[in-house]
Scaffold this motif. Sequence first.
Motif, PDB file in Angstrom:
ATOM      1  N   ARG A 210      -2.257  -6.288   3.955  1.00  0.00           N
ATOM      2  CA  ARG A 210      -1.341  -5.677   2.994  1.00  0.00           C
ATOM      3  C   ARG A 210      -0.778  -6.737   2.035  1.00  0.00           C
ATOM      4  N   GLU A 211      -0.423  -7.884   2.592  1.00  0.00           N
ATOM      5  CA  GLU A 211       0.084  -8.961   1.756  1.00  0.00           C
ATOM      6  C   GLU A 211      -0.972  -9.434   0.769  1.00  0.00           C
ATOM      7  N   LEU A 212      -2.214  -9.534   1.249  1.00  0.00           N
ATOM      8  CA  LEU A 212      -3.300  -9.985   0.385  1.00  0.00           C
ATOM      9  C   LEU A 212      -3.580  -8.971  -0.722  1.00  0.00           C
ATOM     10  N   ALA A 213      -3.546  -7.691  -0.371  1.00  0.00           N
ATOM     11  CA  ALA A 213      -3.768  -6.648  -1.372  1.00  0.00           C
ATOM     12  C   ALA A 213      -2.675  -6.678  -2.431  1.00  0.00           C
ATOM     13  N   GLU A 214      -1.453  -6.876  -1.981  1.00  0.00           N
ATOM     14  CA  GLU A 214      -0.334  -6.953  -2.917  1.00  0.00           C
ATOM     15  C   GLU A 214      -0.478  -8.177  -3.824  1.00  0.00           C
ATOM     16  N   PHE A 215      -0.890  -9.306  -3.234  1.00  0.00           N
ATOM     17  CA  PHE A 215      -1.073 -10.539  -3.989  1.00  0.00           C
ATOM     18  C   PHE A 215      -2.167 -10.386  -5.038  1.00  0.00           C
ATOM     19  N   VAL A 216      -3.317  -9.786  -4.660  1.00  0.00           N
ATOM     20  CA  VAL A 216      -4.438  -9.595  -5.583  1.00  0.00           C
ATOM     21  C   VAL A 216      -4.010  -8.719  -6.763  1.00  0.00           C
ATOM     22  N   HIS A 217      -3.298  -7.643  -6.453  1.00  0.00           N
ATOM     23  CA  HIS A 217      -2.838  -6.741  -7.515  1.00  0.00           C
ATOM     24  C   HIS A 217      -1.931  -7.481  -8.504  1.00  0.00           C
ATOM     25  N   GLU A 218      -0.989  -8.261  -7.965  1.00  0.00           N
ATOM     26  CA  GLU A 218      -0.064  -8.986  -8.826  1.00  0.00           C
ATOM     27  C   GLU A 218      -0.782 -10.087  -9.592  1.00  0.00           C
ATOM     28  N   LEU A 219      -1.750 -10.736  -8.957  1.00  0.00           N
ATOM     29  CA  LEU A 219      -2.486 -11.809  -9.617  1.00  0.00           C
ATOM     30  C   LEU A 219      -3.268 -11.290 -10.817  1.00  0.00           C
ATOM     31  N   ILE A 220      -3.892 -10.124 -10.672  1.00  0.00           N
ATOM     32  CA  ILE A 220      -4.736  -9.593 -11.737  1.00  0.00           C
ATOM     33  C   ILE A 220      -3.926  -8.855 -12.800  1.00  0.00           C
ATOM     34  N   LEU A 221      -2.969  -8.051 -12.372  1.00  0.00           N
ATOM     35  CA  LEU A 221      -2.231  -7.225 -13.324  1.00  0.00           C
ATOM     36  C   LEU A 221      -0.887  -7.809 -13.735  1.00  0.00           C
ATOM     37  N   GLY A 222      -0.385  -8.772 -12.950  1.00  0.00           N
ATOM     38  CA  GLY A 222       0.867  -9.421 -13.340  1.00  0.00           C
ATOM     39  C   GLY A 222       2.117  -8.760 -12.813  1.00  0.00           C
ATOM     40  N   TYR A 223       1.976  -7.700 -12.000  1.00  0.00           N
ATOM     41  CA  TYR A 223       3.144  -7.054 -11.406  1.00  0.00           C
ATOM     42  C   TYR A 223       2.772  -6.503 -10.032  1.00  0.00           C
ATOM     43  N   LYS A 224       3.766  -6.288  -9.192  1.00  0.00           N
ATOM     44  CA  LYS A 224       3.513  -5.833  -7.827  1.00  0.00           C
ATOM     45  C   LYS A 224       3.102  -4.362  -7.810  1.00  0.00           C
ATOM     46  N   PRO A 225       2.332  -3.941  -6.808  1.00  0.00           N
ATOM     47  CA  PRO A 225       1.983  -2.518  -6.686  1.00  0.00           C
ATOM     48  C   PRO A 225       3.233  -1.664  -6.596  1.00  0.00           C
ATOM     49  N   LYS A 226       3.179  -0.474  -7.181  1.00  0.00           N
ATOM     50  CA  LYS A 226       4.364   0.376  -7.234  1.00  0.00           C
ATOM     51  C   LYS A 226       4.633   1.112  -5.922  1.00  0.00           C
ATOM     52  N   ASP A 227       3.604   1.281  -5.109  1.00  0.00           N
ATOM     53  CA  ASP A 227       3.818   2.039  -3.874  1.00  0.00           C
ATOM     54  C   ASP A 227       2.775   1.646  -2.834  1.00  0.00           C
ATOM     55  N   ASP A 228       2.970   2.117  -1.605  1.00  0.00           N
ATOM     56  CA  ASP A 228       2.053   1.813  -0.505  1.00  0.00           C
ATOM     57  C   ASP A 228       0.674   2.422  -0.736  1.00  0.00           C
ATOM     58  N   LYS A 229       0.624   3.550  -1.435  1.00  0.00           N
ATOM     59  CA  LYS A 229      -0.666   4.196  -1.681  1.00  0.00           C
ATOM     60  C   LYS A 229      -1.586   3.277  -2.482  1.00  0.00           C
ATOM     61  N   THR A 230      -1.022   2.569  -3.444  1.00  0.00           N
ATOM     62  CA  THR A 230      -1.823   1.639  -4.247  1.00  0.00           C
ATOM     63  C   THR A 230      -2.361   0.502  -3.378  1.00  0.00           C
ATOM     64  N   ILE A 231      -1.511  -0.026  -2.500  1.00  0.00           N
ATOM     65  CA  ILE A 231      -1.940  -1.096  -1.589  1.00  0.00           C
ATOM     66  C   ILE A 231      -3.049  -0.587  -0.675  1.00  0.00           C
ATOM     67  N   ASP A 232      -2.871   0.616  -0.126  1.00  0.00           N
ATOM     68  CA  ASP A 232      -3.875   1.197   0.781  1.00  0.00           C
ATOM     69  C   ASP A 232      -5.225   1.370   0.097  1.00  0.00           C
ATOM     70  N   SER A 233      -5.205   1.654  -1.212  1.00  0.00           N
ATOM     71  CA  SER A 233      -6.473   1.862  -1.928  1.00  0.00           C
ATOM     72  C   SER A 233      -7.213   0.548  -2.166  1.00  0.00           C
ATOM     73  N   ILE A 234      -6.501  -0.566  -2.139  1.00  0.00           N
ATOM     74  CA  ILE A 234      -7.114  -1.871  -2.390  1.00  0.00           C
ATOM     75  C   ILE A 234      -7.693  -2.481  -1.118  1.00  0.00           C
ATOM     76  N   ILE A 235      -7.030  -2.288   0.017  1.00  0.00           N
ATOM     77  CA  ILE A 235      -7.389  -2.974   1.265  1.00  0.00           C
ATOM     78  C   ILE A 235      -8.867  -2.851   1.629  1.00  0.00           C
ATOM     79  N   PRO A 236      -9.474  -1.659   1.557  1.00  0.00           N
ATOM     80  CA  PRO A 236     -10.890  -1.572   1.958  1.00  0.00           C
ATOM     81  C   PRO A 236     -11.841  -2.383   1.091  1.00  0.00           C
ATOM     82  N   HIS A 237     -11.382  -2.811  -0.067  1.00  0.00           N
ATOM     83  CA  HIS A 237     -12.272  -3.463  -1.028  1.00  0.00           C
ATOM     84  C   HIS A 237     -11.927  -4.932  -1.263  1.00  0.00           C
TER      85      HIS A 237
END
Length: 323
Positions: A6-33
């Motif tokens: 979860r931390e890694l997914a949040e980090f990747v999202h922030e690294l690429i887009l420049g802001y933290k994921p808005k909700d857990d659903k967004t994090i959950d969608s990233i984890i498998p990939h």
Amino acid sequence: MHFTERELAEFVHELILGYKPKDDKTIDSIIPHLGSVTWLRSKLMNNLSYERFFQIVKILDFIYSSEDQERKYREQFESFLALPPDREAFLRSIISEYDDSYTNFHRERFFDQLRVFDAIKSTYFPAVPEFRVLDIGLMSVSQLYKRIVPETQLHICDHPAAEEKFRSFPEGYAQFYPINIETTQIQNVYTQLKGQFHLILFCEVLEHLRLEPAEIISDLKELLVPNGMLYLTTPNGMRAGVFLSYFEGRAPAETYSRKNRIRYEHGHIHVREHTMKEVLLATEKAKMVIKQRCIKEYSQPGNFFVTRKISAGGLINIIAGSN
């Protein structure tokens, strides 16, 4: 360092887009990939959010175009406030004694406020036996000045509604002058204060006034001794958060509920935030001399925009002399 998925997914999202994921659903969608660079690129980079984000970055790059000069101003400001390690530790320790929510949120700003207080006394008034200070606006940090400089004679001006809070101060610690500075000139009501102060602290007050800034700064100048100093801070009306609110479809102006109208009547609402250019022009119009100036971010120092652009920071700092 070990990251959970979860931390890694949040980090990747922030690294690429420049802001933290808005909700857990967004994090959950990233984890498998997380193992697929191709997926991350196609889903995160090749989308409207990513494109919109970097369009905003380009706009802000254009708006905040004086970075080299702003960096020099901030370096000069930090140099002026520099303290020996033991003195810095002392200031931090006395601030830590206050644990209310307002102090906790503004702790770093208050630390700089104490550093400015210390630096102005030692630089401009090292030998005065009585360091006369006027604090515009009562707050918890007001109780710390005498611990930094014992020879301080503290005077406080604030809205009459703050008088009850002042009663919690130790008896004899300071003189209190109730006044609404938006409608009334201090020097006309309390004539004995004219030309009396070595330092006036005007911190986080200007944004609560609709009064022309040059007028109130001129009023304060009349209260200073020759070569007296003014320290002014106010939110930066061109900080990144102001622009981003427009991109999100929101106006940044503050409002209040009818049930909380007293907050407006007692001056707790930001009615007008100013830009650095406006504050500088007002200070010069009041015929004061700028000694130090800078923009700093205190509440979100790791924010993508403020780490990229100093001018996007949240707070304007001005130190000005009466002559």
